[in-house]
Design a protein around this motif. Sequence first.
Motif, PDB file in Angstrom:
ATOM      1  N   SER A  59      -4.082  21.111 -29.518  1.00 38.62           N
ATOM      2  CA  SER A  59      -3.874  21.089 -28.005  1.00 38.62           C
ATOM      3  C   SER A  59      -5.555  20.810 -27.340  1.00 38.62           C
ATOM      4  CB  SER A  59      -3.544  22.426 -27.515  1.00 38.62           C
ATOM      5  OG  SER A  59      -4.397  23.472 -27.990  1.00 38.62           O
ATOM      6  N   ALA A  60      -6.423  21.133 -28.212  1.00 36.21           N
ATOM      7  CA  ALA A  60      -7.867  20.960 -27.719  1.00 36.21           C
ATOM      8  C   ALA A  60      -8.804  21.015 -28.768  1.00 36.21           C
ATOM      9  CB  ALA A  60      -8.183  21.929 -26.446  1.00 36.21           C
ATOM     10  N   VAL A 107      -1.957  29.553 -35.717  1.00 39.51           N
ATOM     11  CA  VAL A 107      -2.823  29.335 -34.326  1.00 39.51           C
ATOM     12  C   VAL A 107      -3.801  28.492 -34.499  1.00 39.51           C
ATOM     13  CG1 VAL A 107      -4.033  30.814 -32.817  1.00 39.51           C
ATOM     14  CG2 VAL A 107      -2.095  31.956 -33.908  1.00 39.51           C
ATOM     15  N   CYS A 108      -4.470  28.487 -35.442  1.00 39.95           N
ATOM     16  CA  CYS A 108      -5.661  27.453 -35.714  1.00 39.95           C
ATOM     17  C   CYS A 108      -4.891  26.041 -35.541  1.00 39.95           C
ATOM     18  CB  CYS A 108      -6.202  27.428 -37.071  1.00 39.95           C
ATOM     19  SG  CYS A 108      -7.606  26.592 -37.438  1.00 39.95           S
ATOM     20  N   THR A 109      -3.990  25.631 -36.000  1.00 41.61           N
ATOM     21  CA  THR A 109      -3.323  24.453 -36.002  1.00 41.61           C
ATOM     22  C   THR A 109      -2.987  23.988 -34.784  1.00 41.61           C
ATOM     23  OG1 THR A 109      -2.482  24.442 -38.351  1.00 41.61           O
ATOM     24  CG2 THR A 109      -1.372  23.123 -36.833  1.00 41.61           C
ATOM     25  N   ALA A 110      -2.516  24.998 -33.836  1.00 42.14           N
ATOM     26  CA  ALA A 110      -2.207  24.753 -32.427  1.00 42.14           C
ATOM     27  C   ALA A 110      -3.214  24.411 -31.691  1.00 42.14           C
ATOM     28  CB  ALA A 110      -1.282  26.038 -32.134  1.00 42.14           C
ATOM     29  N   ALA A 170      -0.711  32.014 -25.161  1.00 42.82           N
ATOM     30  CA  ALA A 170      -2.017  31.859 -24.210  1.00 42.82           C
ATOM     31  C   ALA A 170      -2.459  30.564 -24.470  1.00 42.82           C
ATOM     32  CB  ALA A 170      -2.975  32.827 -24.913  1.00 42.82           C
ATOM     33  N   LEU A 171      -2.498  30.009 -25.570  1.00 36.72           N
ATOM     34  CA  LEU A 171      -3.227  28.689 -26.006  1.00 36.72           C
ATOM     35  C   LEU A 171      -2.206  27.544 -25.135  1.00 36.72           C
ATOM     36  CD1 LEU A 171      -3.530  28.444 -29.684  1.00 36.72           C
ATOM     37  CD2 LEU A 171      -5.344  28.456 -27.843  1.00 36.72           C
ATOM     38  N   ALA A 172      -0.946  27.753 -24.745  1.00 36.09           N
ATOM     39  CA  ALA A 172      -0.278  26.911 -24.055  1.00 36.09           C
ATOM     40  C   ALA A 172      -0.724  26.870 -22.417  1.00 36.09           C
ATOM     41  CB  ALA A 172       1.029  27.105 -24.238  1.00 36.09           C
TER      42      ALA A 172
END
Length: 223
Positions: free
Chosen positions: A70-71, A63-66, A40-42
């Motif tokens: 990314s934003a 998930v937090c790191t990603a 979803a983040l991608a």
Amino acid sequence: MSRVLLVEDDESIAKNLCELLAAEGYQIRSVARQAQALEALATETFDLLLIDISLPDGNGFAVCTAAKKSADTAVMFLTASEDEASVVTGLDLGADDYITKPFRPMELLSRIKSVLRRSGKTQSVFEVGTVKIDTVRGTVHKDETELFLSALEYKILLVFLNNRGIVLTRQKLLEEIWDIAGEFVSDNTLTVYIKRIREKIEENPQEPQVIKTVRGFGYKMDA
């Protein structure tokens, strides 16, 4: 309104959170796995992530790191653990806040609003015609003059604000204000409160332009 990605594998908690946040006007996407969250983040942009630390296929730390890579996305952890090490790890990874389950709904909402304000991810001042509503300060102005609304009047106004462009039935309004009223609010009482609000915010309460009547259905604040 703000977009929220909820990462929680407990179906009951996820359902309750989605209903709670949707009622406050947030746009919610709910997933139960680390892999789903990363996907979803991608492909999508979110203002806030609510992440359970323990996930079936990994953990919320990844998930937090990603999200932070990314934003500049705000992150709050949901955890059933009171382990200090987990909390510190999450904050060190860039999380903005955490809350331990089981949590009180109003406290969670307050913390979410605080995190979004600090991160600059939420609009706090709204204008409807000549009426200006500041949800951070909790103030309402009409033509630069501050209006004084009771707690219930203000709550009703926020319900309309969070549902701009949507027709709200009287039953829906009664459900939304039940928790703050402190006592039973009848259909007749709701009529009185809406009349009082209109007298304060409308140019002509007899021909309301902010809170309009949709005959046979309910009320609507135009988007």
